[in-house]
Motif scaffolding. Structure first.
Motif, short mmCIF file in Angstrom:
data_model
loop_
_atom_site.label_atom_id
_atom_site.label_comp_id
_atom_site.label_asym_id
_atom_site.label_seq_id
_atom_site.Cartn_x
_atom_site.Cartn_y
_atom_site.Cartn_z
N PRO A 20 0.83 -1.20 0.00
CA PRO A 20 0.00 0.00 0.00
C PRO A 20 0.87 1.25 0.00
N THR A 21 0.35 2.30 -0.60
CA THR A 21 1.09 3.56 -0.62
C THR A 21 0.87 4.29 0.69
N ALA A 22 1.69 5.30 0.92
CA ALA A 22 1.53 6.13 2.11
C ALA A 22 0.15 6.79 2.10
N ASP A 23 -0.33 7.15 0.91
CA ASP A 23 -1.66 7.77 0.80
C ASP A 23 -2.75 6.80 1.27
N VAL A 29 -5.40 5.53 8.54
CA VAL A 29 -5.03 6.12 9.83
C VAL A 29 -6.06 7.18 10.23
N ALA A 30 -6.53 7.93 9.24
CA ALA A 30 -7.54 8.97 9.51
C ALA A 30 -8.81 8.37 10.09
N PHE A 37 -1.36 2.59 10.85
CA PHE A 37 -0.40 3.56 11.37
C PHE A 37 0.97 2.91 11.55
N GLU A 38 0.98 1.66 12.05
CA GLU A 38 2.25 0.96 12.20
C GLU A 38 2.95 0.78 10.86
N ARG A 39 2.17 0.44 9.84
CA ARG A 39 2.76 0.27 8.50
C ARG A 39 3.23 1.61 7.94
N LEU A 40 2.42 2.67 8.16
CA LEU A 40 2.82 3.99 7.70
C LEU A 40 4.11 4.43 8.40
N GLU A 72 1.64 13.65 15.99
CA GLU A 72 0.83 14.63 15.26
C GLU A 72 0.21 13.99 14.02
N VAL A 73 0.94 13.13 13.33
CA VAL A 73 0.39 12.43 12.17
C VAL A 73 -0.82 11.60 12.60
#
Length: 199
Positions: A20-23, A29-30, A37-40, A72-73
């Motif tokens: 998966p992409t960061a997007d 995550v949102a 989130f862990e993968r990001l 913050e992310v």
């Protein structure tokens, strides 16, 4: 089909070698997806820490800023707008802002110390007023400490009032260093808000 299921299905249909992409991950995550989130975190942590290190330079402060950025992310992922750029760009923008803020804060503290050092040591001061102000501030700090959770309070007291480093606090409490940093950050934010400190 609910949005989360569609997003998960799109992740599962992504070829394994691409991932998966960061997007994609930030969209999950949102929605509060901790696994995403862990993968990001794994995807962006190298770039984020590298940028912080280049701006801040100090290793310990860089680690603190890194923790602040990743928190913050997690907390503000809903603000990400894919139409305005990629998730990586958004995260690195947050990162750069936090890192620059830390450098400016450190420079301001250094300038204050320099100015204080240049003051005339013979300059008179009101000793009674100084003592009264000190006692009032101590009372306010004690009152504000009572608003912290027990875990936040013990971390703050060990680090700021007994002089232990973050790793020493982690060792004394038998918890991970990252947990100590999170407790400290959240506790200090609550103290700052309680005492009416701005900036």
């Amino acid at each position: 089909m609910p949005e989360r299921e569609r997003a998960l299905q799109s992740l599962q249909s992504t070829p394994r070698d691409v991932g998966p992409t960061a997007d994609d991950l930030l969209a999950l995550v949102a929605r509060g997806d901790e696994a995403a989130f862990e993968r990001l975190y794994d995807v962006v942590s190298g770039s984020v820490f590298g940028l912080i290190r280049r701006v801040v330079r100090d290793q310990a402060q860089s680690e603190e800023v890194f923790q602040e950025v990743m928190l913050e992310v997690w907390r503000t992922a809903t603000r990400f707008d894919p139409e305005r750029g990629s998730a990586t760009t958004w995260i690195l923008t947050l990162t750069h802002r936090r890192a620059v803020d830390r450098v400016r804060s450190a420079q301001a503290a250094s300038h204050r110390e320099d100015r204080a050092a240049r003051l005339d040591p013979a300059r008179p001061f009101d000793e009674v007023s100084e003592q009264v102000n000190g006692k009032l501030e101590q009372r306010q700090v004690r009152r504000c400490l009572s608003f912290l959770t027990e875990l936040q309070r013990e971390s703050v007291l060990l680090a700021y009032y007994q002089g232990y480093s973050y790793p020493e606090v982690a060792s004394l409490l038998g918890i991970p260093l990252g947990t100590v940093k999170t407790r400290m950050r959240d506790g200090l934010i609550r103290l700052r808000d309680c005492m009416g400190v701005t900036g």
